[in-house]
Each structure stands twice: as structure tokens, then as C-alpha cells.
Design a protein around this motif. Sequence first.
Motif, PDB file in Angstrom:
ATOM      1  N   THR A  51      12.649  60.919 -53.581  1.00  0.00           N
ATOM      2  CA  THR A  51      11.380  61.185 -52.576  1.00  0.00           C
ATOM      3  C   THR A  51      11.884  58.577 -52.851  1.00  0.00           C
ATOM      4  O   THR A  51      12.744  58.294 -53.215  1.00  0.00           O
ATOM      5  CB  THR A  51      10.235  60.902 -52.887  1.00  0.00           C
ATOM      6  OG1 THR A  51      10.005  60.420 -54.648  1.00  0.00           O
ATOM      7  CG2 THR A  51       9.900  62.465 -52.695  1.00  0.00           C
ATOM      8  N   ARG A  52      11.477  58.436 -52.131  1.00  0.00           N
ATOM      9  CA  ARG A  52      11.797  57.354 -51.710  1.00  0.00           C
ATOM     10  C   ARG A  52      10.651  56.475 -53.113  1.00  0.00           C
ATOM     11  O   ARG A  52      10.897  54.824 -53.423  1.00  0.00           O
ATOM     12  CB  ARG A  52      10.928  56.221 -50.258  1.00  0.00           C
ATOM     13  CG  ARG A  52      11.700  56.621 -48.705  1.00  0.00           C
ATOM     14  CD  ARG A  52      11.176  56.100 -48.286  1.00  0.00           C
ATOM     15  NE  ARG A  52      11.642  56.639 -46.969  1.00  0.00           N
ATOM     16  CZ  ARG A  52      10.991  56.547 -45.925  1.00  0.00           C
ATOM     17  NH1 ARG A  52       9.646  55.670 -45.261  1.00  0.00           N
ATOM     18  NH2 ARG A  52      12.258  56.696 -44.479  1.00  0.00           N
ATOM     19  N   THR A  53      10.105  56.868 -53.310  1.00  0.00           N
ATOM     20  CA  THR A  53       9.098  56.573 -54.372  1.00  0.00           C
ATOM     21  C   THR A  53      10.123  56.836 -55.975  1.00  0.00           C
ATOM     22  O   THR A  53      10.356  55.632 -56.424  1.00  0.00           O
ATOM     23  CB  THR A  53       8.118  57.636 -55.285  1.00  0.00           C
ATOM     24  OG1 THR A  53       7.159  57.554 -54.116  1.00  0.00           O
ATOM     25  CG2 THR A  53       7.749  57.524 -56.808  1.00  0.00           C
ATOM     26  N   ALA A  54      11.189  58.108 -55.554  1.00  0.00           N
ATOM     27  CA  ALA A  54      12.473  57.647 -56.610  1.00  0.00           C
ATOM     28  C   ALA A  54      13.333  56.608 -56.744  1.00  0.00           C
ATOM     29  O   ALA A  54      14.458  56.479 -57.694  1.00  0.00           O
ATOM     30  CB  ALA A  54      12.860  59.415 -56.548  1.00  0.00           C
ATOM     31  N   ALA A  55      13.487  56.278 -55.374  1.00  0.00           N
ATOM     32  CA  ALA A  55      14.522  55.454 -54.981  1.00  0.00           C
ATOM     33  C   ALA A  55      14.371  54.134 -55.906  1.00  0.00           C
ATOM     34  O   ALA A  55      15.187  53.521 -56.354  1.00  0.00           O
ATOM     35  CB  ALA A  55      14.804  55.671 -53.363  1.00  0.00           C
ATOM     36  N   ILE A  56      13.212  54.288 -55.971  1.00  0.00           N
ATOM     37  CA  ILE A  56      13.233  52.604 -56.761  1.00  0.00           C
ATOM     38  C   ILE A  56      12.882  52.836 -58.127  1.00  0.00           C
ATOM     39  O   ILE A  56      12.316  51.323 -58.884  1.00  0.00           O
ATOM     40  CB  ILE A  56      11.891  51.423 -56.200  1.00  0.00           C
ATOM     41  CG1 ILE A  56      10.403  52.438 -55.994  1.00  0.00           C
ATOM     42  CG2 ILE A  56      12.344  51.491 -54.321  1.00  0.00           C
ATOM     43  CD1 ILE A  56       9.703  51.064 -57.313  1.00  0.00           C
ATOM     44  N   SER A  57      13.270  53.943 -59.004  1.00  0.00           N
ATOM     45  CA  SER A  57      12.701  53.863 -60.374  1.00  0.00           C
ATOM     46  C   SER A  57      13.287  53.725 -60.934  1.00  0.00           C
ATOM     47  O   SER A  57      14.756  53.337 -60.749  1.00  0.00           O
ATOM     48  CB  SER A  57      12.476  55.676 -60.075  1.00  0.00           C
ATOM     49  OG  SER A  57      13.745  56.224 -60.161  1.00  0.00           O
ATOM     50  N   ASP A  58      13.578  53.345 -62.270  1.00  0.00           N
ATOM     51  CA  ASP A  58      14.688  53.227 -63.444  1.00  0.00           C
ATOM     52  C   ASP A  58      15.242  54.487 -63.672  1.00  0.00           C
ATOM     53  O   ASP A  58      15.941  54.458 -64.475  1.00  0.00           O
ATOM     54  CB  ASP A  58      13.614  52.834 -64.948  1.00  0.00           C
ATOM     55  CG  ASP A  58      12.875  51.212 -63.829  1.00  0.00           C
ATOM     56  OD1 ASP A  58      13.915  50.138 -63.701  1.00  0.00           O
ATOM     57  OD2 ASP A  58      11.856  51.152 -63.731  1.00  0.00           O
ATOM     58  N   LEU A  59      13.963  55.832 -63.805  1.00  0.00           N
ATOM     59  CA  LEU A  59      15.303  56.934 -63.784  1.00  0.00           C
ATOM     60  C   LEU A  59      14.428  58.317 -63.196  1.00  0.00           C
ATOM     61  O   LEU A  59      12.994  58.167 -62.620  1.00  0.00           O
ATOM     62  CB  LEU A  59      14.389  56.974 -66.087  1.00  0.00           C
ATOM     63  CG  LEU A  59      15.476  58.246 -66.210  1.00  0.00           C
ATOM     64  CD1 LEU A  59      16.751  58.433 -66.285  1.00  0.00           C
ATOM     65  CD2 LEU A  59      14.590  58.275 -67.633  1.00  0.00           C
TER      66      LEU A  59
END
Length: 736
Positions: A51-59
Amino acid sequence: MTNGWIDIKNTDMMLIMGGNPAENHPCGFKWVIEAKKTRNAKLIVVDPRFTRTAAISDLFLQIRAGSDIAFLGGLINYALQNNRIAKDYLLHYSSAALLVNEGFKLPEDGFYSGFDPASQSYDRTTWNYAVGNTSGKPVAAPTGPPGHLPTPFPVPLMPEKVAYDLTLQHPLCIFQLLKRQYSRYTPEMVERITGIPKEQFLKAADLFTSGRKDGDMKKVATVIYAVGWTQHTSGTQIIRTAAILQLLLGNVGRAGGGVNALRGHSNIQGATDMAGVFDSLPGYLKVPVPGDTDFKTYIERITPLTVKPAGWESFNYYSNTPKFAVSFLKAMYGPSATKENDWAFHYLPKVDRNFAWTQIWDNMFRGSVKGMFAFGMNGVAIGPDSQKNIEALKKADWLVVGEIYPDETSEFWKSPGITTEEMTQINTTVYRLPAAGFAEKDGTFVNSARWLQWKNVALPLPGEAKLDQEILATIFLKVRELYKKEGGKFPDPILNAWWPYTVPHNPSLAELAKEINGKALADLTDPKTAQVIKAGQQLPGFSWLKADGTTLSGNWLYCGSWTEAGAMTQRRGTDDPSGLGLYPNWAWSWPANRRGMYNRASCDLEGKPWDPSRPQVWWDEGKQAWVGNDVPDFKADSPPKDHMGPFIMNQEGLGRLFAWLNDGPFPEQSCGQKTQDRSRQVRRSRRRLQRHLHHLQTHRALSLLDKEQPDERAAHSRSLRRDSGGTGERVGHQGQ
């Protein structure tokens, strides 16, 4: 949320599961970005989708839907195996040291002790705490009356004194049981169930628990989730697992920590606070059940007795339940609620089955529910089975919809696929009432952070639209007229409902907000401070509520939101002296304008903050009181030496690692028959889709050959027919 939206900026580590806040909570998501920018906080996202949340995650870890408990259980096991736990916090603020009865068995064979195959439920006697003596050693348990829940096997009544082991070595202490329970959740098992490769899981586990490496207690992590957890059939257990993890790591009650649910629309939190679910009354008081033959029986069932190990103190704030319940009944029935008639307790309905909204729609589908009011809720669009809900409405006698525009529920009879002839067969009478939009009415919104924020009217009502309260009040008063005129089997609750509003057919929401806050019905005096509240005055907080009928409050949690000083919900102070994002003079937060719940746990045993750079509350030796940047969530004059537990709403005052839920005291990843059937169904659907796509490709290829190369087309058709394993006719039919 145990904490709040802005508090996310204070964290060092974030685990987001069961939600996609970048897209679904974009305003609140800015605090995730703030934490990354200003604290170099790390973000782990676990989701079936990128998702777009995952897109800015470190992992980012891609998980199989429904396997969340396996992943979280693996994190618990990793923390325990690698000693990345908050030892002092765990020992003194959680139930880790408490002992469970002899005979308790973990589910090595698939079931906890006490499972009854006939009723498909548990006898939870062996799940109880062990009785302890004055030194905490276990002793023989006395027999006593059954406990608190109306199930075939009620929760057993907890002992007043609980056995414990501060060495955490006793095989029946909850810490050892927890270790054994989750020792099976190895990285290999997590990979097998969740689909997350072992190496990726270990990387995530190391990162999330890194704040407790070498016993460090300064760093803090938060768990953030949304309806991707709550709407699972195992949602309660998923969230319980997250709570256990956060207690192990000492992250609950601390700035930047907690277990934080991202509520959806602007007032979903307020809806549940005000009994938007069938099994609670406002303020989360339990609903009466048929076994509650009188008010005394009801109160004894729902009021928890104080439970504590020797040497501990427990505030057990829910011991005030009688005060909350009587004040609520006075708000409901006013002068008609008296001590002589059990405070009109018998006017309340007794719930004897599951009345969740999915069951209500199912009952309408089966013909036992004849009509429905649908206000601000589009059941056809949001239900798990839209077509079934449409069929249910076709069987109803009537439907009343209060909305600002036509929706799928109010126009179910025009749903896709219904012919004109079928429309004529639908006998449901639909009443569409034009209601007010959010900008056309005042009142409060309660956000995920428990903030009650008052909003004013921005636009006049269009056309013949009416305010929600006018619609509901008009219907109620007309129904009451009918009861007065015609009588009924039990008209008393309708005839005696208290309705003291200046404009009865259109009550002011300000009047209702004042009533929900509560007021004195007689002069009250605080024995400690000698402060006096005159009869008729607004109450300053829920500590003033009484069980003798001298106070009323529509919801004890909101007591303090509209005082003699005015509407606290309308405040807009932007000062934030602590820099923690508390904003104590902006609106009002339940309970008691407290921004962070369980904040006593933000301090060590001596009352000093675990992290002095993020001080929430602390013990002031000079004042002999708890003070701080936030309102202490604690007994204000209880010194640290009293060893009072910080989780004051629990009987034992401790964070529960072990609980008495219907399906087990520890959450367990299960793959039951329904899950297996669903998996087979998904595999069959995938195979059908693959065949369908293959047939579409066949049709496309044949179309391209068409008339120009008929011989080649025939040969190609035979080839494709062999590849698909079907007939030419079947290929052609599927392609059309």
C-alpha cells in the motif's frame, strides 16, 4: 486509542497492521511522517498488499490474510527468547507474576483445559487465579458463587488475594505459561503460516524489539491498527495479542507507545461510547440479561470486586459502577427512577441473544424483523453480503431511511439486475426522510484520540430537511401519544422516559450534552475539599457521581465535558507546554481530559519517568501527589511505596497477559474448518479465473485469424482446444 493521533510523533518505532492510514487516515498519517522526520522513528508495515503506507516503510512484510496472530505470536516468542522485555514493568505492572489454578492446561492438543464438546464452550474454573496467603504463596481455593458472564460456564469469581511468584519461575505463573504458549511460534512456524520468509520475519522481530536491547527502557514503540484487524472473526484475539506484546515490552501507558485503533469516520468512537453496540449501555456499562432479576443482582454481576496479590494495592475504579449505573438511570427516567422501584431498572430491555447489526439483518432476511430505521448507516453498501441485505429488505414491511441523499439502502428496490416486473412484487414501504448533513448541525464529534470537539452550524438546512434530533424526537413523541391513548403490554418505559427539553419536538444538542455530562439533583459536598455543588449545577467530573439518586449523568465517561464553566468541548487553546502534543486546553478528552491512558506506567517504581525527555506524569514528594503534563490516570495521593497497579480499570490493577475470553486466555492462531473451506474456495476461484482468462485469450487469437486465414484458424482452434482440455464449442461459448 490508548494514546492519540498527535502522540504518534513521540514514538521511536511503529508497527502498522490491519490498516492503511496513508490512504484511509491521511490527516492523522502526518504524525507518522513527523516521527520519522524528527525522531528517526522506524516503520514496519505488515499487510497482504503493498500500500501507500508500505511505500514509506523501513520494512514491509507481505502476510497471508488472517494469519496476524501467528506473526504477533512470533514477535512475543522472539522477545521472550532474546530477553528483550521490560523486566521491572512486566513484574510490577502486569499479571506476569500471578499464579493460575492447578489443573490449567495449555492447548497442546488444540484445547485449553475445561473444554466441553457438548456445548462447544469452556468451563473456565481452572483458568482462575490461584488463591494466595499473606505472603503470596498458593493455598486451597474456597468455593464461591459463579462470576460475571451469563454463559453456560461463567467466569469464576476471582479470589480477593492472589498467589504470585516474583522470581517468575513457578510453572503456573502467567509468565511461564506465556513462554510455553508462544514457544511454538518459531520463525519456521511463522513462515509456514504467514508466508513471510524466515529471514524477513527475524529482521522485523529484531527491529521491533530493539528498543529493549540490553535492558534499555527509554525507547518506546507503538502498534497501530484499523478495521483490518477488528473486522476479522478473530479480531478480539488479534488485538489481545498486540496488547500482550506491548505489555511485554513496557510500551503501554507511555508517550509514543500504546495500542492504537484508528477509528474510521469522525464519530465512530463517539457512537460506541454512547452504546452504538448492542451489548453495552453508554459509558460501556454492561446491558442487563434475563438473569438480572433486580438491580442488586445486576450490579453484583457487573461490578468487579477488588482482586490483588498481598503487598499490592488496586484502585479498581470500576468498583464505582453502582454510581455510574444509578446516575445513568436517573438521566433516562428522571423522577420516575427511585430507590423504591430499583431506579427503574426494569424499564431497561434484557438482552438474551446476539443483536449485532449483522444478526438484525439476518433476522429480517428470515422474516422475524418486519421493519428498520436506517440513519447514517448504509447497510446494503457496507454489509458483508450486499445481495442478502437487499433480499432482506424485500421481505420487510417497512423501511425508514434518514439520509442526505438516496443511497443503496433507500433504493434497494432499484438495485442492479432487478427488472420492472420484480419491482412490482416488492411490498416494502420505504419512507425517505431528508436529514441534515454534518455542516448543517452542531454537536460533538469524538475522534480516535477520545477528544470531544464541538462544532457549530455552518449552513442552513436545505428544503424540507430536518435535524436528526427533530426527526427522532417527533417519532418518539408520536409513539408515546399512541401508548397514552391505546396502552400496551408494558408502556412504562415509554411513558416515563424523562424528556425535560425546552423544545420537546426538537431538543437542543447543547441541552443533551449537558444532560450527558450530568448534574447534581441535591446539594453535594466533597468531604476532602469542602467544595459544594448546588442542586441543579453541572458536575465537574465523574468523581462526584453518587449511587443514592442525588446525581444524574447520561454517560459517566463524558462527565466533566460541560461544567459550570461552560462547554469544555468548545475550547480551542493551542498551548502545548510539554511539547508532547497534549494540548490540554483544546476541546476535552475522556476520561477527565486525560490525553494518555494508564500514564502511571510511564514511570518506574519510584514514580520517575522511564524517559525524562518525554515526561507525562510523576510523583511529587513535596506535594505528596501525582502531577504532570497530563492528568494522572491514577489515584492522585497514592505514593509509589503503596505499590498500586497502574491499570486502574482492572480488578487487580495490572495489565492482563492472561484473560478469560470465550475461546481462550491466550490468543491462538487457528485454521478452522471455515478457513480451510475458504482456502479451497479461493483456490477453486483462482482456477476458474485462470481458465476464463485462457478462454479469453483463445477467443482473441481466433478473432485475429478470422476470415483471412480460415485454414490456419481451424488448425489453431484445434491446438487451443487441446491446450484448454475442452471442446471448441466450450471455448467459443466462454469467450463470448
